[in-house]
Design an enzyme around this catalytic site. Structure first.
Site, mmCIF file in Angstrom:
data_model
loop_
_atom_site.group_PDB
_atom_site.id
_atom_site.type_symbol
_atom_site.label_atom_id
_atom_site.label_comp_id
_atom_site.label_asym_id
_atom_site.label_seq_id
_atom_site.Cartn_x
_atom_site.Cartn_y
_atom_site.Cartn_z
ATOM 1 C CE LYS B 28 34.546 62.545 47.203
ATOM 2 N NZ LYS B 28 36.034 62.805 47.947
ATOM 3 N NE ARG B 98 37.170 66.095 46.334
ATOM 4 C CZ ARG B 98 37.922 66.986 46.843
ATOM 5 N NH1 ARG B 98 37.054 67.783 48.060
ATOM 6 N NH2 ARG B 98 39.111 67.263 46.743
ATOM 7 N N GLY B 107 37.522 57.250 39.797
ATOM 8 C CA GLY B 107 37.907 58.246 38.510
ATOM 9 C C GLY B 107 37.100 58.094 37.614
ATOM 10 C CG MET B 109 30.805 59.719 37.938
ATOM 11 S SD MET B 109 29.311 59.772 38.974
ATOM 12 C CE MET B 109 30.044 59.407 40.476
ATOM 13 N NE ARG B 346 38.170 55.538 49.557
ATOM 14 C CZ ARG B 346 38.637 55.874 48.173
ATOM 15 N NH1 ARG B 346 37.533 56.113 47.451
ATOM 16 N NH2 ARG B 346 39.852 56.081 47.825
ATOM 17 C CG HIS B 462 42.454 15.736 33.269
ATOM 18 N ND1 HIS B 462 44.042 15.547 33.315
ATOM 19 C CD2 HIS B 462 42.173 14.712 33.717
ATOM 20 C CE1 HIS B 462 44.399 14.798 34.040
ATOM 21 N NE2 HIS B 462 43.268 13.890 34.302
ATOM 22 C CB SER B 771 29.258 11.024 48.533
ATOM 23 O OG SER B 771 30.180 12.440 48.024
ATOM 24 C CB CYS B 838 32.612 14.319 46.709
ATOM 25 S SG CYS B 838 32.225 13.053 45.691
ATOM 26 C CE1 TYR B 858 31.415 13.833 52.448
ATOM 27 C CE2 TYR B 858 29.802 12.836 54.117
ATOM 28 C CZ TYR B 858 30.729 12.941 52.931
ATOM 29 O OH TYR B 858 30.604 11.867 52.032
#
Lengths: 881, 881
Positions: B28, B98, B107, B109, B346, B462, B771, B838, B858
């Site tokens: 803030k 604040r 919420g 503090m 913000r 599964h 793979s 994979c 890949y």
């Protein structure tokens, strides 16, 4: 003309090393050349090298240039030395043609004897020997052998002709004239197969050499090499040697002898002989051989009495051969009219017992050094020597064959439950426990049985591992039998074997035999093994510990030379009946109080067990693994009566069923076990720690030295160990201050997950020691469950994909890499870390060799494998593994 | 006197970077300083740094030396700028106090408003504002807030006094006099609690600063930080700012606004306001806020109409803030008598949808670069965007909570069997399939259901894996429900939900809701995501493929940008009803002919499926894994009627039971599966190879380009692959010559055993590609079964031992080492080898980052994760992972 020498007379060949000699001359040729060089009475002859055989096969089965001439020259030399001439009508030279490969392939290749006989020389032999019957018998045999081996006419055809001719009499009853007539008929048979029986001895020789070459490549020889792992490209040598005859009459004979007793290892000639006989008669077993002297403890005319001079000569040659070969020899001899000839010498086969005795004696005789002696004994052979075996001459009816899970033979009445083991045991009757597979609850029964037989499971199934730990004969995965538990019987082929019937099993071969088969008890033989193992310990760098769960196991292990306990599996303590009941209450507890109460019942039971263990191992380290298996292993299995158990535990059957369902696992090996139980139910580990330290404090207070090493299983995350270590240290501190006793202890972990090896450095920071759990590590690395691999292992072995189970022989290539990473990482994390191996591979020589190489401090194995590991550790240190 | 600066006026502080500014001034304070610097209308004030707070807690809760004087100085400066004086009886300065930590803790503090009021200044405020009621209302609120926050008197006590006093009326109905009287009663309440309500504004301020400091260390703030993974040592800043009042009457008001629509991402102010109100009124939700302008599509007085000047100013500030922050802002504003003030700015929270739209727009507006835009989107957020979600405003009754296995919401009638899925599907009624756990035989049902709910299983059970593959919402491991299959219902707390009842599940949160809950369908929003992913592909080096088993899955994957199929699991083809029947016949066959016949039935079914797949993926590579699961998965499970199955297959029930028993495994994951089936039953792999190449030849002949890559699973021994490769090449050659068609294909293997990674060099010699099957590899490396880890994972997560499941978030430290060895070894064995991944980690950003780093070619993942993987691949290339 080629300059390659393809043939060497026995006194000609010279090679740089015995190995090279054997590679070129073969085993037999090499022995003959050696004996000739030693001045021993060897009939003259020559050897065609293996190189000629290899050339023969690489070049469309023709002889290399120069071989022909060299054979002629060698024959000429042979004739000269023998003073006889090949094909000579007066003094004909007869020769034998024998194969001899670098690696012995007994019975696989061909031999031709009496070569050089023909219609003329047979007459000369008759004259010369003054024994026409002998001459014609030799010719008859030659025609048959040549026809079979060289011309490929099956010997049964010759046998039929002989049978017909003898018309009810034995061939040995025929006289010279009849034998001559019979020989004619055999030559006719040869003729019918399209050959004139060759009369030219040179042609006979040439064809026989070809035949011997070819026999190297016969189907059966190739099969033999394949199944015995012998390379296929060594070729065979061919030995041509002047014939001598042990069947010349009274003053002749033939025999075989070992330079020491091949069963016991004791010094002195040991063998048998036949008067007036040829070598093949001994082999054929038609006549019963006679003893050489009184040492054989056998009836019959001794050579020593019949031909004292020849016997005395043999004794001298024995000395000479052992001095030269520095090992026990197996020799063949022939006495021709009172003259002794040696026809073969080779290193003699012997039992494990004998091998150890011979090595120890030879070291003490100064024949060989200690390290040489240690190197001569296969570590694995020692395991067998501590167990009873089936008597070699026993009659047996094998009804099934399974896996050789734990060596030794056992004989007893068939039972199917642990409680029946007890019942028979109480009546003093031996039992063999037969099950589909075993579970931890069978352990009590297993300790009482003589042996264990299961129809399922592999080399590291529960039954196999536990049996090996107990040193108990065991056959597992015996798919040939079908067990019917409800009817208390098993089927094996046509046999139905019921509870109470006698069977015998051989855990060294996997054989299951009906009835009681005669056995030989192990003979520790005046401590030869103990002597050998002391020498081994002097050489070894690796220490050897044992896996033992009870005080009595530990005492046994110590007697076998264990230098500590490398693995005490505490779960076995929970299967003790009182503890099991309390454990079940603990698992079924619905609140912490009930759980704590149940653990309170377990505490004193475990403490007493640790006290026994610590007392047995006074002064030596004892590694205690905290609970490893998943909790469901302690709940009743499908065979138990749930309602009864529930009643006993005072819970509802529904609650019990519910817990069973909750704890069920798809892959228990990868499930909620090991340190994971310690993390989720820390009370269990805390109770165990308390039991350990209460025991340690009490035993220390009694004046013993206790060295507990607390081991956390299945760690894969460094903080798992950190947390458990903190808890154990806390509990240890509390107990020690309660008792006012200080105990030196270590906390470490078992490295059995691949991840643990990969993160060894971080884990090492919290560990005083690492113990590689190579059983589980191998299973995870290979993705292979020991209980399930039986389904494909046989196919893998057949296909050459897995010559050995990686659970039996350590996988240096794969798992070895992880262990090495674990070692390096561990040292980085804690430079003073102690490292060892527990698991089957601690007693596997391949494993021991590797563990030595990578610098572990110790291996730990079943008590009965401690001798194996001690010798293997010495081999490793000597660079022999 | 200390030289440390503990307090900075908003226009004073200067830091090297926005991060540093935020660390010292909090979120803030940082925003207020920034806005002040930008010349935006911010009420003056100053910030006490987080350092002061940290010092406060490290020193027994006292102020650091110098802070007192600096606060005084800053207050003096504030008075000067504001033109008012603290405690002044004429023009009193009022301030807010604040908290503002570096990381927002909404919420958590405390805040004190209207500070500076006392019995004197309240009169001045009344005079000054010309509104006595406003002044006394402010004082009343201040006494309450200060009493609660600073003095610790629970606000309900104040509420009770107010209620009593108002006697049935609302406090907002009281007039000035009554409010004055009420304020007196509230001060009495304070007195009763042992405090005189402090009249000195300086004392009020000092006590309030202390209270804000302390609120940072309150139990709830610490708990919030712990559960949100926020470090505990950042401290909070304290912002003291001149009060402005939105409740001064007609020309006043207050509101919040986003600089773009936080739900859709569309440009333009989006927010709400309340005339004549203070910020807390908006938060309290007592009055219904009004729209800012017509874009909100909402009834009520628009700010644009009510105060056009302030609205226009806000529009300009919107531009200015976005130009400065280059991101969408969430601002708070107050209008005091027509003057606009900004109280906070913000970075605004937004939906995934909006995030993508905003990034794409901002790139096109030139506000940010493409790479910056790519970096702003969390790859994981994209997955959610393709699924329906629960409407944020929908009423819902959550009856149970399980694991969030596959995101998206689904609503349908409860069914318990696959066949019921079919039945409802045929009637066009949506279903949610509820099971204890799923098995491969449920797949058909799963494809028809809207969503899946299971009571057991973890993130990679599964059900979870298959559902993610299908992009279907799924909740697993929902221990809150008890499924009674036989009665076709489940219990969830007090609810009994029966077959046919409606439920809604949210696979993104794990919630199970009773009834039909309103949902929002995904909005692909004019292709913003497509644009973003095109930019991503331009950056990425890793290719992204999809795991897909059917032609339609493949088409879906292609539409989502997959550049090939990285894993086609052929076992799903065997579960097609005809194929399953044939497969069972094959498994039960007692002779090769029957087995071959059964395989003959499977061949055309698989061929057709491959044809579909190849057609869908025309021109792209398709990796086909040969059969992986153990054969017993194809036999009936315990729920099926064995006799019926046996009858159907024309075998005896005994034979079926026998095979079931034969194939049973202790640890199926480590059992007879993968290439082990290929080695022991080569016909199966041969048939699959034939189906693949027949399909490839036909599709090629039709003019398509087919690039099959045949993958052998579970290889751990180099020769396994060699043997299978030879067989596949043989079959491929045979088929291609039958069809007269040439197909370019590769043969490779899945690296999923630790041993395979260790022996990658030797295996690589026989492989065109690797793979990495990271699912199984993780399970083996960790010794962790995905189906069983649910039993301890929660405890492990709680203990901080496993923040994430290694099956969901790739284990770089452990498994990563093995993958790296696999890559190095593979390249050594075959320098041209292609390598990918994979498995679930192909769509896990942590995994993708690692796989990029080690140079894979890949990754392959579920179709619905392809966008995630594409963006993650770009992040990896940009060094953001």
């Amino acid at each position: 003309m080629s300059h390659t020498r393809w043939a060497f007379s026995f006194d000609e060949a010279s090679y740089d090393s015995p190995e090279e000699r054997k590679a070129h001359l073969g085993g037999k040729g090499s022995g003959l050349a050696q004996m000739t060089a030693l001045g021993l009475p060897v009939p003259p002859g020559f050897t065609i090298t293996t190189d000629a055989c290899i050339w023969f096969f690489s070049n469309g089965e023709v002889w290399p240039e120069g071989l022909d001439a060299q054979v002629d020259a060698a024959m000429a030399r042979l004739e000269e030395v023998a003073g006889k001439k090949f094909g000579d009508a007066d003094a004909p030279l007869l020769v034998s043609v024998r194969s001899g490969a670098p690696v012995s392939m007994p019975g696989m290749m061909d031999t031709v004897l009496n070569l050089g006989l023909n219609d003329d020389t047979v007459q000369a032999l008759a004259r010369q020997s003054g024994n026409a019957r002998f001459a014609w018998d030799a010719y008859r045999r030659f025609v048959q052998m040549f026809g079979d081996v060289v011309l490929g006419i099956h010997y049964t055809r010759f046998a039929r002709v002989e049978e017909e001719f003898a018309a009810g009499r034995e061939v040995s009853d025929l006289d010279a004239g009849e034998l001559q007539e019979l020989t004619g008929k055999l030559k006719q048979l040869v003729k019918q197969h399209g050959h004139d029986f060759p009369q030219d001895p040179k042609e006979q020789l040439r064809l026989s050499i070809d035949a011997v070459f070819r026999s190297y490549n016969s189907h059966r020889a190739r099969y033999y090499r394949k199944t015995n792992g012998i390379p296929d490209d060594t070729g065979t040598a061919v030995n041509i040697q002047a014939m001598v005859f042990g069947n010349m009459g009274e003053g002749s004979g033939t025999g075989v002898a070992f330079t020491r007793n091949p069963k016991s290892g004791h010094r002195g000639l040991f063998g048998e002989w036949l008067p007036n006989a040829q070598g093949e008669d001994v082999v054929a077993g038609v006549r019963t051989p006679l003893p050489l002297d009184e040492s054989a403890e056998k009836e019959g005319l001794q050579l020593k009495e019949a031909m004292p001079e020849a016997y005395e000569q043999l004794q001298q040659m024995r000395e000479q051969l052992e001095q030269h070969y520095r090992d026990m020899q197996d020799i063949e001899f022939t006495i021709e009219n009172g003259t002794l000839y040696l026809l073969q010498t080779r290193t003699g086969k012997r039992t494990g017992q004998a091998a150890v005795r011979i090595v120890v004696d030879m070291v003490e005789e100064g024949l060989i050094s200690r390290t040489e002696g240690l190197g001569r004994i296969e570590p694995k052979a020692l395991e067998m020597m501590l167990r009873p075996i089936i008597h070699p001459d026993a009659r047996r009816k094998v009804v099934a064959k399974g896996l050789d899970a734990s060596p030794g033979a056992a004989c007893g009445r068939v039972v199917f439950t642990a409680s029946d083991c007890q019942e028979y045991f109480d009546r003093d009757e031996p039992t063999v426990l037969v099950r589909i597979e075993t579970s931890p609850e069978d352990i009590q029964g297993m300790t009482l049985a003589q042996g264990i037989l299961t129809s399922r499971g592999g080399q590291t199934s529960h039954a196999a591992v536990v049996a090996r730990g107990m040193g108990k004969p065991c056959v597992v995965g015996c798919a040939d039998i079908t067990v019917d538990m409800s009817r208390q019987l098993f089927y094996a082929g046509d046999y139905v074997i019921r509870k109470g019937d006698w069977i015998t099993i051989d855990g060294g071969t996997g054989e299951v035999m009906e009835g009681r088969v005669e056995m030989l008890e192990p003979d520790t033989d005046g401590g030869a093994m103990a002597t050998l193992l002391e020498w081994a310990d002097d050489q070894a760098r690796l220490q050897v510990r044992a896996n033992a769960d009870t005080g009595s196991d530990a005492a046994k292990a110590r007697a076998l030379g264990a230098q500590g306990i490398g693995l005490c599996r505490t779960e076995h303590m929970f299967f003790q009946p009182d503890a099991l009941r309390a454990m079940r209450k603990m698992i079924l507890a619905e609140d912490p109080r009930t759980r704590q109460l149940a653990l309170g019942e377990i505490l004193p039971i475990q403490r007493e067990m640790f006290i026994e263990l610590f007392e047995s191992m006074d002064g030596l380290p004892v590694t205690i693994r905290l609970l490893d298996p998943p909790l469901h292993e302690f709940l009743p299995d499908r065979h138990e009566d749930l309602s009864a158990v529930a009643r006993d535990l005072q819970v509802s059957a529904d609650r019990l069923r519910q817990r069973l369902a909750d704890l069920e696992e798809a892959n228990p090996m990868l499930g909620h076990r090991g340190v994971r139980v310690g993390i989720t139910t820390p009370e269990v580990y805390r109770t165990q720690a308390r039991a350990i330290f209460e025991a340690a404090c009490r035993v220390t207070a009694d004046g013993h030295v206790v060295r507990p090493e607390v081991m956390i299983p299945l760690v894969g995350i460094p903080d798992e160990l950190k947390k458990m270590r903190e808890m154990i240290e806390e509990e240890a501190g509390r107990v020690m201050s309660e008792y006012g006793v200080e105990v030196n202890y270590l906390v470490g972990t078992m490295l059995e997950l691949p991840r643990a090896c990969l993160l060894a450095e971080q884990i090492g920071k919290h560990a005083d020691f690492f113990s590689f759990g190579t059983n589980d590590l191998t299973q995870m690395t290979y993705g292979l469950s020991r209980d399930d691999m039986g389904k494909f292992f046989a196919d893998y072995q057949r296909a050459g994909l897995m010559p050995d189970s990686p659970l039996a022989v350590f996988d240096v290539d794969g798992v070895g890499q992880l262990v090495e990473m674990g070692v390096k990482g561990g040292r980085k994390g804690n430079p003073r870390i102690k490292m060892g191996v527990c698991g089957e591979h601690g007693g596997d020589p391949v494993g021991v060799g590797f563990f030595h190489k990578i610098g572990l401090d110790y291996v730990s194995c079943s008590p009965y494998r401690v001798p194996v590991a001690r010798l293997a550790a010495a081999h490793a240190a000597l660079g022999l593994l």
